[in-house]
Design an enzyme around this catalytic site. Structure first.
Site, short mmCIF file in Angstrom:
data_model
loop_
_atom_site.label_atom_id
_atom_site.label_comp_id
_atom_site.label_asym_id
_atom_site.label_seq_id
_atom_site.Cartn_x
_atom_site.Cartn_y
_atom_site.Cartn_z
N CYS A 1 0.84 -1.20 0.00
CA CYS A 1 0.00 0.00 0.00
C CYS A 1 0.88 1.25 0.00
O CYS A 1 1.51 1.58 1.01
CB CYS A 1 -0.90 -0.04 1.24
SG CYS A 1 -1.80 1.48 1.58
N CYS B 1 0.14 3.86 2.62
CA CYS B 1 0.56 3.36 3.93
C CYS B 1 2.05 3.63 4.15
O CYS B 1 2.45 4.09 5.22
CB CYS B 1 0.31 1.86 4.04
SG CYS B 1 -1.41 1.35 3.92
#
Length: 107
Positions: A32, A35
């Site tokens: 991600c 993230c």
């Protein structure tokens, strides 16, 4: 320098309930991009608020149960626990100022 440490399904409950300080939990995954972008922000927050808050990361690929228990369906997701209960939830990549505002009432 205080570090953002990793927790797993096995030690999640002990981590969020086992301290007198608030605990900010970052639910993330290595694949991600947003993230990963949050990593330096959380590192800076851990340093700036040393001794006032614990900041931990839960990798959803390795530890999905904690996320399921707390209704995390999108990442990155930041959940702030105080007294073992979720008091703030931020979903998506957020700027440091927004995270600090969310923490302000609990530090």
């Amino acid at each position: 320098m205080p570090a953002v440490r990793a927790v797993t399904d096995d030690d999640f409950e002990e981590t969020v309930r086992g301290t007198g300080r608030p605990v900010l939990v970052d639910f993330w995954a290595p694949w991600c991009g947003p993230c990963r972008a949050m990593g330096p922000i959380l590192d800076a927050l851990a340093q700036a608020h040393e001794g006032m808050i614990d900041i931990v990361k839960v990798n959803l690929d390795e530890s999905p149960r904690a996320a399921e228990r707390h209704g995390v369906s999108s990442i990155p997701a930041l959940l702030l626990f105080s007294g073992g209960e979720v008091v703030t939830r931020l979903v998506g990549a957020k700027p440091r100022t927004m995270i600090e505002s969310a923490l302000a009432d609990h530090l």
